[in-house]
Motif scaffolding. Structure first.
Motif, short mmCIF file in Angstrom:
data_model
loop_
_atom_site.label_atom_id
_atom_site.label_comp_id
_atom_site.label_asym_id
_atom_site.label_seq_id
_atom_site.Cartn_x
_atom_site.Cartn_y
_atom_site.Cartn_z
N SER A 1 -3.35 -46.15 70.45
CA SER A 1 -2.08 -46.00 69.73
C SER A 1 -2.33 -45.60 68.27
CB SER A 1 -1.26 -47.29 69.80
OG SER A 1 -1.95 -48.36 69.16
N GLU A 2 -3.36 -46.15 67.66
CA GLU A 2 -3.69 -45.78 66.29
C GLU A 2 -4.17 -44.33 66.21
OE1 GLU A 2 -6.54 -48.65 65.01
OE2 GLU A 2 -5.03 -50.18 64.53
N MET B 1 -1.15 -42.15 66.46
CA MET B 1 -0.44 -42.10 65.19
C MET B 1 -1.13 -41.12 64.24
SD MET B 1 0.54 -45.18 62.54
CE MET B 1 -1.17 -45.47 62.06
N LYS C 1 -10.44 -44.41 61.06
CA LYS C 1 -10.24 -45.87 61.06
C LYS C 1 -9.66 -46.38 62.37
CE LYS C 1 -9.39 -46.00 56.05
NZ LYS C 1 -8.40 -46.34 54.98
N ALA C 2 -9.20 -45.47 63.23
CA ALA C 2 -8.50 -45.89 64.44
C ALA C 2 -9.40 -46.73 65.36
CB ALA C 2 -7.99 -44.66 65.19
N LYS C 3 -8.83 -47.80 65.90
CA LYS C 3 -9.55 -48.69 66.81
C LYS C 3 -8.93 -48.71 68.20
CE LYS C 3 -12.23 -50.10 63.46
NZ LYS C 3 -13.65 -49.66 63.38
N THR C 4 -7.70 -48.22 68.30
CA THR C 4 -6.99 -48.24 69.58
C THR C 4 -6.40 -46.86 69.86
OG1 THR C 4 -4.87 -48.85 68.59
CG2 THR C 4 -6.37 -50.65 69.16
N LEU D 1 -6.98 -41.49 59.11
CA LEU D 1 -6.52 -42.46 60.10
C LEU D 1 -7.34 -42.38 61.38
CD1 LEU D 1 -2.64 -42.15 59.64
CD2 LEU D 1 -4.10 -44.07 58.96
#
Length: 307
Positions: free
Chosen positions: A154-155, A158, A149-152, A146
């Motif tokens: 908040s991601e 997570m 792949k995170a772009k923000t 994850l």
């Protein structure tokens, strides 16, 4: 330079890959000592054929520290791929250490003929603990995926929470393992089995090795839980020496402990020892264990046979 600092460019929103420049010299040292320790364990694995210790050997964090060396060279323009590489490999190594450590206790209990002293039946002991370890490993790996792949922000948060959940599972199962080992140890000290007297293996030393290594992994895992739980902008994330001291050094000590007290000294061929107990009594167990240790013992036809 290692240490606190917020001068680096933001990678994903307010999330920063590093809040310090990784120390090149320190990470070279850590990569080197893990390579040396891994080489020692590979040699023992090959020589003694303790195949259940393969996860332990795979778990060495040398490649993770090589990733940190690359990051130190990249600074301040850190690459996300390098960050994910070093984070995952250093994060997941102890889970592989734990998988092999879990397998030692059940074998030791059966070797000593002390199944009645086990909190969990030895038939299920390794399965239960390794299942928990696999769940922890998968969650931490998923968290790493994850992150990639995170772009923000908040991601990325997570992803950190998923890793935190995996570490929580690891701490819970490891805590239960330590309790299980301690209860077994207390019981066999109070009421030793005949086999515990007759075999020549240093099983008492191995129990101490289990305690020491388990404590080190537990401290490390709690630290990583606190680190991820406090978030990317915490003081733990701003100083590299917390990671090096409370992860790198502790995991290196675990490697050293099992070089000093390798399970092959007591547990290799333990099934042969148990078979001899059934056919030849405690004396047969002791003799078989000496054979496993590499001594020559009388064969059934009056000659000699090698271990």
């Amino acid at each position: 330079m290692a240490g606190g600092g917020n001068s680096h460019e933001t990678a994903i929103g307010e999330f920063k890959l590093y809040r310090y420049d990784p120390n090149l010299a320190a990470n070279i040292v850590f990569a080197a000592i893990f390579v040396v320790a891994a080489a020692g364990h590979v040699f023992l694995l090959w020589r003694r054929k303790i195949w259940y210790f393969i996860p332990f050997v795979i778990g060495f964090e040398a490649i993770g520290y090589i990733g940190r060396i690359i990051a130190a060279i990249e600074a301040p323009d850190f690459g996300l791929g390098t960050y994910i590489l070093q984070t995952l490999l250093i994060l997941l190594g102890p889970a592989l250490f734990a998988a092999s450590i879990y397998m030692i206790l059940g074998r030791m209990i059966r070797l000593l003929g002390a199944e009645e002293y086990a909190v969990v039946r030895t038939k299920w002991m390794t399965k239960i603990f390794v299942t928990g370890d696999v769940l922890s490993f998968l969650l931490q790996s998923a968290g790493g995926g994850l992150m990639a792949k995170a772009k923000t922000p908040s991601e990325m948060k997570m992803a950190e929470n998923v890793v935190l959940g995996g570490l929580g599972i690891q701490v819970c199962f490891f805590g239960f393992f330590i309790i299980t080992a301690a209860i077994f140890h207390i019981r066999i000290i109070k009421n030793p089995t005949r086999t515990s007297f007759s075999i020549t293996s240093p099983w008492r030393t191995h129990i101490l090795a289990l305690y020491a290594s388990s404590l080190l992994i537990m401290v490390r895992s709690v630290f990583r839980m606190v680190e991820f739980g406090m978030g990317n902008d915490s003081f733990l994330m701003e100083n590299e020496w917390y990671l090096l001291g409370l992860d790198g050094i502790l995991m290196f000590l675990v490697a050293v402990i099992f070089l000093w007290s390798h399970p092959s000294r007591a547990l290799v061929g333990y099934k042969d020892v148990l078979e001899s107990v059934g056919s030849g009594g405690e004396g047969g167990a002791a003799e078989s264990f000496q054979m496993i240790q590499g001594e020559r013992v009388p064969a059934a036809d009056g000659g000699e046979e090698d271990a």
